[in-house]
Motif scaffolding. Structure first.
Motif, PDB file in Angstrom:
ATOM      1  N   VAL A 102       0.840  -1.207   0.000  1.00 20.52           N
ATOM      2  CA  VAL A 102       0.000   0.000   0.000  1.00 20.52           C
ATOM      3  C   VAL A 102       0.871   1.251   0.000  1.00 20.52           C
ATOM      4  O   VAL A 102       0.642   2.182  -0.776  1.00 20.52           O
ATOM      5  N   VAL A 103       1.883   1.279   0.840  1.00 25.27           N
ATOM      6  CA  VAL A 103       2.730   2.467   0.935  1.00 25.27           C
ATOM      7  C   VAL A 103       3.528   2.656  -0.353  1.00 25.27           C
ATOM      8  O   VAL A 103       3.719   3.793  -0.806  1.00 25.27           O
ATOM      9  N   VAL A 119      11.455   0.778  -2.696  1.00 25.53           N
ATOM     10  CA  VAL A 119      10.486  -0.313  -2.551  1.00 25.53           C
ATOM     11  C   VAL A 119      10.695  -1.014  -1.210  1.00 25.53           C
ATOM     12  O   VAL A 119       9.728  -1.299  -0.486  1.00 25.53           O
ATOM     13  N   LEU A 120      11.941  -1.272  -0.857  1.00 26.52           N
ATOM     14  CA  LEU A 120      12.248  -1.911   0.423  1.00 26.52           C
ATOM     15  C   LEU A 120      11.805  -1.026   1.588  1.00 26.52           C
ATOM     16  O   LEU A 120      11.203  -1.510   2.552  1.00 26.52           O
ATOM     17  N   VAL A 125       7.725   0.393   5.923  1.00 29.95           N
ATOM     18  CA  VAL A 125       6.719   1.323   6.438  1.00 29.95           C
ATOM     19  C   VAL A 125       5.348   0.650   6.474  1.00 29.95           C
ATOM     20  O   VAL A 125       4.583   0.821   7.433  1.00 29.95           O
ATOM     21  N   THR A 126       5.034  -0.135   5.455  1.00 28.89           N
ATOM     22  CA  THR A 126       3.766  -0.874   5.440  1.00 28.89           C
ATOM     23  C   THR A 126       3.712  -1.830   6.625  1.00 28.89           C
ATOM     24  O   THR A 126       2.670  -1.962   7.271  1.00 28.89           O
ATOM     25  N   LEU A 127       4.817  -2.477   6.934  1.00 33.21           N
ATOM     26  CA  LEU A 127       4.881  -3.378   8.083  1.00 33.21           C
ATOM     27  C   LEU A 127       4.655  -2.617   9.397  1.00 33.21           C
ATOM     28  O   LEU A 127       3.945  -3.094  10.287  1.00 33.21           O
ATOM     29  N   VAL A 128       5.223  -1.431   9.502  1.00 38.51           N
ATOM     30  CA  VAL A 128       5.019  -0.600  10.692  1.00 38.51           C
ATOM     31  C   VAL A 128       3.532  -0.248  10.823  1.00 38.51           C
ATOM     32  O   VAL A 128       2.970  -0.305  11.925  1.00 38.51           O
ATOM     33  N   GLY A 169       3.730  11.712  10.873  1.00 39.51           N
ATOM     34  CA  GLY A 169       4.765  12.734  11.013  1.00 39.51           C
ATOM     35  C   GLY A 169       6.128  12.133  11.290  1.00 39.51           C
ATOM     36  O   GLY A 169       7.134  12.567  10.720  1.00 39.51           O
ATOM     37  N   GLY A 170       6.163  11.127  12.147  1.00 42.49           N
ATOM     38  CA  GLY A 170       7.432  10.451  12.436  1.00 42.49           C
ATOM     39  C   GLY A 170       8.005   9.769  11.207  1.00 42.49           C
ATOM     40  O   GLY A 170       9.214   9.854  10.945  1.00 42.49           O
ATOM     41  N   GLU A 171       7.145   9.135  10.432  1.00 41.09           N
ATOM     42  CA  GLU A 171       7.621   8.486   9.193  1.00 41.09           C
ATOM     43  C   GLU A 171       8.149   9.518   8.220  1.00 41.09           C
ATOM     44  O   GLU A 171       9.163   9.307   7.562  1.00 41.09           O
TER      45      GLU A 171
END
Length: 185
Positions: A102-103, A119-120, A125-128, A169-171
């Motif tokens: 998704v991200v 991509v990695l 980020v998607t996992l987070v 915001g953190g991301e």
């Protein structure tokens, strides 16, 4: 702003305010009417967005609404945030198993030629976000089942959104740092 866009923003606003509406009316309004409200909001969002995600949310809202209607049970209308987190977890998790994530899809809207490092990164980020949906959904469930209505409304109507904003915001800050260290992400 077009009519469709204005209607979408109105539905988003009403959906965000849903926990506060439930808190203000629970015990004063039959759960069936609150259930009808969430079904109308979810179906309205699905009709406007025309995305599978919102149809899943609407289906869950309809199931919760039917349970609230038949059982006259306010618990069912309070479970809606738990359902939304479960659907988001399913969508984001599925995208990890069946890329692009998704991200990554969102990132490619701004950077179509996303490099392998990007991509990695978007996968991480998607996992987070998946972890966030697990934790947020768990707290939503705990507040639904064991907390007072005011605690439920505070968490699901305010604190969950603040936490989501902090994660975004953190991301964004992490991404800026990562891009400086490894251009192309």
């Amino acid at each position: 702003m077009g009519m469709r866009s204005a209607l979408n923003w109105a539905l988003v606003g009403l959906t965000v305010l849903y926990p506060l509406v439930v808190y203000a009316t629970i015990g004063r309004v039959a759960p069936q009417w609150l259930a009808l409200l969430i079904v109308v909001l979810a179906v309205g969002r699905a009709l406007i967005a025309q995305q599978k995600f919102w149809w899943l949310v609407a289906a869950g809202a309809a199931a919760l609404g039917l349970a609230a209607w038949l059982g006259n049970d306010p618990l069912m209308v309070k479970l809606y945030p738990v359902w939304v987190n479960a659907v988001l977890l399913a969508v984001f998790g599925y995208s990890l198993l069946h890329p692009p994530s998704v991200v990554e899809r969102l990132a490619r809207l701004q950077e179509p030629a996303l490099p392998a490092s990007g991509v990695l990164y978007t996968r991480k980020v998607t996992l987070v976000w998946c972890l966030f949906f697990v934790l947020n959904g768990a707290v939503a469930a705990i507040t639904t089942l064991w907390a007072s209505d005011s605690v439920w409304a505070f968490y699901n109507g305010l604190l969950a959104y603040v936490l989501m904003g902090c994660l975004m915001g953190g991301e964004w800050l992490v991404r800026r740092h990562v891009r400086q260290a490894a251009p192309g992400i």
